[in-house]
Scaffold this motif. Structure first.
Motif, PDB file in Angstrom:
ATOM      1  N   UNK A   1     -76.362 -26.626  32.906  1.00  0.00           N
ATOM      2  CA  UNK A   1     -76.998 -25.673  32.025  1.00  0.00           C
ATOM      3  C   UNK A   1     -78.391 -24.995  32.605  1.00  0.00           C
ATOM      4  N   UNK A   2     -78.312 -23.681  32.159  1.00  0.00           N
ATOM      5  CA  UNK A   2     -79.344 -22.931  32.689  1.00  0.00           C
ATOM      6  C   UNK A   2     -80.008 -22.303  31.469  1.00  0.00           C
ATOM      7  N   UNK A   3     -81.318 -21.858  31.607  1.00  0.00           N
ATOM      8  CA  UNK A   3     -82.023 -21.156  30.552  1.00  0.00           C
ATOM      9  C   UNK A   3     -82.256 -19.845  31.609  1.00  0.00           C
ATOM     10  N   UNK A   4     -81.787 -18.696  30.943  1.00  0.00           N
ATOM     11  CA  UNK A   4     -81.925 -17.472  31.439  1.00  0.00           C
ATOM     12  C   UNK A   4     -82.722 -16.455  30.549  1.00  0.00           C
TER      13      UNK A   4
ATOM     14  N   UNK B   1     -81.799 -29.892  33.956  1.00  0.00           N
ATOM     15  CA  UNK B   1     -81.141 -31.111  34.472  1.00  0.00           C
ATOM     16  C   UNK B   1     -80.105 -31.572  33.360  1.00  0.00           C
ATOM     17  N   UNK B   2     -78.966 -31.984  33.876  1.00  0.00           N
ATOM     18  CA  UNK B   2     -78.166 -32.742  32.800  1.00  0.00           C
ATOM     19  C   UNK B   2     -77.549 -33.958  33.491  1.00  0.00           C
TER      20      UNK B   2
ATOM     21  N   UNK C   1     -86.480 -28.577  23.017  1.00  0.00           N
ATOM     22  CA  UNK C   1     -85.570 -29.559  23.287  1.00  0.00           C
ATOM     23  C   UNK C   1     -84.204 -28.942  23.176  1.00  0.00           C
ATOM     24  N   UNK C   2     -83.212 -29.415  23.829  1.00  0.00           N
ATOM     25  CA  UNK C   2     -81.748 -28.988  23.860  1.00  0.00           C
ATOM     26  C   UNK C   2     -80.892 -30.166  23.337  1.00  0.00           C
TER      27      UNK C   2
ATOM     28  N   UNK D   1     -85.419 -32.941  26.457  1.00  0.00           N
ATOM     29  CA  UNK D   1     -86.403 -32.014  26.746  1.00  0.00           C
ATOM     30  C   UNK D   1     -85.755 -30.906  27.682  1.00  0.00           C
ATOM     31  N   UNK D   2     -86.078 -29.637  27.537  1.00  0.00           N
ATOM     32  CA  UNK D   2     -85.531 -28.500  28.285  1.00  0.00           C
ATOM     33  C   UNK D   2     -85.701 -28.939  29.718  1.00  0.00           C
ATOM     34  N   UNK D   3     -86.666 -29.631  30.231  1.00  0.00           N
ATOM     35  CA  UNK D   3     -87.038 -29.938  31.825  1.00  0.00           C
ATOM     36  C   UNK D   3     -86.259 -31.404  31.971  1.00  0.00           C
ATOM     37  N   UNK D   4     -85.511 -31.818  31.047  1.00  0.00           N
ATOM     38  CA  UNK D   4     -85.061 -33.110  31.556  1.00  0.00           C
ATOM     39  C   UNK D   4     -85.910 -34.467  31.594  1.00  0.00           C
ATOM     40  N   UNK D   5     -87.181 -34.499  31.157  1.00  0.00           N
ATOM     41  CA  UNK D   5     -88.264 -35.239  31.216  1.00  0.00           C
ATOM     42  C   UNK D   5     -87.648 -36.336  30.255  1.00  0.00           C
TER      43      UNK D   5
END
Length: 168
Positions: free
Chosen positions: A28-31, A41-42, A58-59, A74-78
């Motif tokens: 996954x990427x945020x562009x 991170x997934x 969130x994603x 969380x978008x950063x994987x935390x």
């Protein structure tokens, strides 16, 4: 690949397939609109249907560890929370409500019955240990989509599209 717009419209989340096959490793990427790519991170190699939460914190996505499951992170994987559990053993195709407090998705229960459910995820944001409430919408079906005002839910079932009102 699959894309989901961010609320502000200045970035998208992309599920990218490597090596050209759906079941190969994905990322996954945020562009951003500038073209800057930020890796998200997934934890599993097969993850699809990424959807931003309305607040972009969130994603929600579908991933397959052993069974397909719905995960929010969380978008950063935390923080990573699976909405699939001992009762709802499989799931997929998540869609955030416009207010970001609910997710519609398909889930399959321990009796192998599946359907569209709405999951109240608002309590998870403050307490990741709580068990969210699952509300049954319809037997079978999938690909739920919210109306912009959150009062209706469209979904596919038996080769037809249905739209139902959602009581608040």
């Amino acid at each position: 690949f699959a894309c989901s717009n961010a609320v502000e419209g200045n970035s998208i989340v992309v599920s990218a397939v490597q090596d050209g096959f759906l079941f190969d490793s994905q990322e996954f990427y945020a562009v951003k609109e500038t073209g800057e790519k930020i890796s998200m991170p997934v934890p599993f190699s097969w993850s699809v249907n990424a959807q931003w939460s309305p607040d972009r914190q969130w994603v929600a996505y579908e991933t397959d560890d052993i069974n397909p499951q719905v995960v929010i992170s969380k978008w950063d994987g935390s923080v990573r929370i699976s909405l699939t559990n001992d009762t709802y053993t499989r799931g997929g195709e998540p869609a955030w409500s416009p207010d970001g407090n609910q997710i519609a998705a398909y889930f399959q229960d321990t009796d192998n019955q599946y359907g569209v459910y709405i999951v109240d995820v608002s309590s998870i944001f403050t307490n990741q240990e709580c068990v969210p409430e699952y509300r049954f919408i319809t037997q079978g079906g999938g690909f739920p989509t919210w109306s912009p005002d959150g009062k209706q839910l469209a979904f596919w079932s038996d080769n037809q599209i249905f739209v139902i009102s959602i009581a608040t």
